[in-house]
Motif scaffolding. Structure first.
Motif, PDB file in Angstrom:
ATOM      1  N   GLN A 273       0.704  -1.315  -0.145  1.00 38.15           N
ATOM      2  CA  GLN A 273      -0.133  -0.045  -0.116  1.00 38.15           C
ATOM      3  C   GLN A 273       0.873   1.049   0.076  1.00 38.15           C
ATOM      4  OE1 GLN A 273      -3.993   1.410   2.425  1.00 38.15           O
ATOM      5  NE2 GLN A 273      -2.204   0.739   3.744  1.00 38.15           N
ATOM      6  N   GLU A 274       2.266   1.411   0.860  1.00 44.54           N
ATOM      7  CA  GLU A 274       2.782   2.363   0.740  1.00 44.54           C
ATOM      8  C   GLU A 274       3.614   2.653  -0.482  1.00 44.54           C
ATOM      9  OE1 GLU A 274       4.983   5.615   2.435  1.00 44.54           O
ATOM     10  OE2 GLU A 274       3.403   4.875   3.122  1.00 44.54           O
ATOM     11  N   PHE A 275       3.932   1.364  -0.956  1.00 46.49           N
ATOM     12  CA  PHE A 275       4.728   1.480  -2.330  1.00 46.49           C
ATOM     13  C   PHE A 275       3.901   2.072  -3.306  1.00 46.49           C
ATOM     14  CE2 PHE A 275       6.108  -0.413  -6.443  1.00 46.49           C
ATOM     15  CZ  PHE A 275       7.384   0.394  -6.278  1.00 46.49           C
ATOM     16  N   THR A 276       2.678   1.605  -3.367  1.00 48.71           N
ATOM     17  CA  THR A 276       1.918   2.094  -4.526  1.00 48.71           C
ATOM     18  C   THR A 276       1.490   3.718  -4.434  1.00 48.71           C
ATOM     19  OG1 THR A 276       0.574   0.052  -4.576  1.00 48.71           O
ATOM     20  CG2 THR A 276      -0.662   1.862  -5.607  1.00 48.71           C
ATOM     21  N   TYR A 277       1.377   4.180  -3.287  1.00 47.55           N
ATOM     22  CA  TYR A 277       1.182   5.583  -2.861  1.00 47.55           C
ATOM     23  C   TYR A 277       2.406   6.231  -3.165  1.00 47.55           C
ATOM     24  CZ  TYR A 277       1.584   9.932  -0.091  1.00 47.55           C
ATOM     25  OH  TYR A 277       2.086  11.265   0.067  1.00 47.55           O
ATOM     26  N   ARG A 278       3.229   5.812  -3.073  1.00 46.37           N
ATOM     27  CA  ARG A 278       4.735   6.398  -3.490  1.00 46.37           C
ATOM     28  C   ARG A 278       4.789   6.679  -4.977  1.00 46.37           C
ATOM     29  NH1 ARG A 278       9.690   3.803   0.156  1.00 46.37           N
ATOM     30  NH2 ARG A 278       8.560   4.287   2.229  1.00 46.37           N
ATOM     31  N   GLN A 279       4.466   5.505  -5.578  1.00 46.73           N
ATOM     32  CA  GLN A 279       4.340   5.426  -7.200  1.00 46.73           C
ATOM     33  C   GLN A 279       3.496   6.363  -7.828  1.00 46.73           C
ATOM     34  OE1 GLN A 279       7.463   4.066  -7.351  1.00 46.73           O
ATOM     35  NE2 GLN A 279       6.861   3.155  -9.337  1.00 46.73           N
ATOM     36  N   ILE A 280       2.444   6.475  -7.333  1.00 49.42           N
ATOM     37  CA  ILE A 280       1.467   7.659  -7.801  1.00 49.42           C
ATOM     38  C   ILE A 280       1.949   9.040  -7.754  1.00 49.42           C
ATOM     39  CG2 ILE A 280      -0.889   8.401  -7.643  1.00 49.42           C
ATOM     40  CD1 ILE A 280      -1.886   5.478  -6.884  1.00 49.42           C
ATOM     41  N   ARG A 281       2.598   9.147  -6.341  1.00 47.95           N
ATOM     42  CA  ARG A 281       3.096  10.501  -6.105  1.00 47.95           C
ATOM     43  C   ARG A 281       4.185  10.855  -6.919  1.00 47.95           C
ATOM     44  NH1 ARG A 281       2.716  14.722  -2.692  1.00 47.95           N
ATOM     45  NH2 ARG A 281       4.596  15.540  -2.156  1.00 47.95           N
ATOM     46  N   ARG A 282       5.030   9.850  -7.156  1.00 44.92           N
ATOM     47  CA  ARG A 282       6.228  10.271  -8.037  1.00 44.92           C
ATOM     48  C   ARG A 282       5.833  10.543  -9.498  1.00 44.92           C
ATOM     49  NH1 ARG A 282       8.843   5.264  -5.787  1.00 44.92           N
ATOM     50  NH2 ARG A 282      10.164   5.916  -4.215  1.00 44.92           N
ATOM     51  N   ARG A 283       4.601   9.955  -9.824  1.00 48.15           N
ATOM     52  CA  ARG A 283       4.158  10.105 -11.307  1.00 48.15           C
ATOM     53  C   ARG A 283       3.876  11.893 -11.290  1.00 48.15           C
ATOM     54  NH1 ARG A 283       1.727   7.546 -15.191  1.00 48.15           N
ATOM     55  NH2 ARG A 283       0.005   8.679 -16.359  1.00 48.15           N
TER      56      ARG A 283
END
Length: 294
Positions: A273-283
């Motif tokens: 869940q944390e990694f998915t949030y980071r990936q969307i934010r990095r986008r």
């Protein structure tokens, strides 16, 4: 010894030191002084003193007058510098005015940075390429000292087909346009992440709010990952960021139920869940940086 007799050849001068004052001793009874001569001499001395006082006063007046004249000329003279001088006092017209134009300066502060979330809040601004491998790159994921192996991925525009229980209706009602899934596993525990894409942030937020404990994505097996969470109790999460709502479903590949004591299952779900949030934010950060540079 007698005084004033014998007709001295030296003349008496009242202004000359050591001169002898004449006495009228030639036949005057009792040798009395010549009072008339003494009076004349005294008057002569007084007259000379008055002349010296008047002359000295006149000279002093002339000197004072000259000094005043010099002072007046110096104070009211020309503003031009005399030859050989470095500078002169400025004239009144040369002095800066208190009501002059205030100088203006160009702003030096940098504009506020762009908000990354703005670039993933709507389909109008979120134009970067999107795929399972872009959102979840590589063949494994490292979170702290834990390594998860990446398994199968899936991508569909039929969001309801990749969801279970109450989630298909939630996705459909809020007009989900795409659902990306990926599975990670480690030591007999697997987790499937589902990222639902919407046109606006408001739709994604509403989908998160409408989801309940039964709103889950379908687990994705294959590529060495056995079926899991099929008829077994598993742990799920729901969240949203920008125009994306994301869900996790974690459980044992052995098929046993998950309990609150199974910390490894909870940690696996939380890490993904944390990694998915980071990936969307990095986008969003990447697109904000590109917009600022352009």
């Amino acid at each position: 010894m007698s005084f004033g007799q014998g007709g001295s050849s030296q003349q008496w001068d009242p202004w000359k030191p050591n001169s002898q004052q004449p006495w009228n001793g030639g036949g005057s009874a009792g040798g009395s002084p010549d009072w008339a001569a003494l009076a004349d001499a005294s008057e002569a001395r007084a007259k000379r003193r008055r002349l010296l006082f008047i002359g000295g006063g006149a000279l002093a007046a002339v000197a004072i007058g000259t000094a005043v004249a010099v002072a007046v000329v110096s104070a009211g003279g020309s503003n031009q510098a005399s030859p050989g001088t470095e500078s002169a006092l400025p004239g009144v017209s040369d002095l800066p005015s208190a009501t002059g134009t205030v100088p203006s300066f160009e702003p030096t502060s940098a504009p506020p940075p762009l908000d990354p979330k703005d670039f993933v809040a709507s389909a109008q601004k979120d134009k970067a390429p999107l795929s399972p491998d872009i959102l979840f790159p590589g063949t494994q994921l490292t979170m702290g000292d834990t390594v998860y192996k990446k398994g199968p991925t899936a991508d569909t525009k039929d969001c309801a087909s990749a969801a279970k229980s109450t989630l298909p209706k939630v996705l459909t009602d809020n007009r989900c346009t795409r659902l990306i899934r990926v599975t990670y596993s480690r030591d007999g525990v697997a987790v499937t992440v589902g990222v639902a894409v919407f046109a606006t942030e408001a739709q994604a937020t509403k989908a998160k709010q409408q989801a309940d404990a039964s709103s889950i994505v379908k687990s994705l097996s294959g590529g060495g990952v056995k079926d899991f969470c099929v008829g077994a109790v598993c742990r799920s999460t729901t969240n949203a960021y920008g125009r994306y709502a994301y869900f996790t479903l974690a459980g044992f590949t052995s098929g046993k139920d998950v309990t609150e004591k199974d910390k490894a299952v909870f940690k696996t779900g939380d890490d993904l869940q944390e990694f998915t949030y980071r990936q969307i934010r990095r986008r969003g950060e990447a697109q904000a940086s590109a917009a600022a540079a352009g």
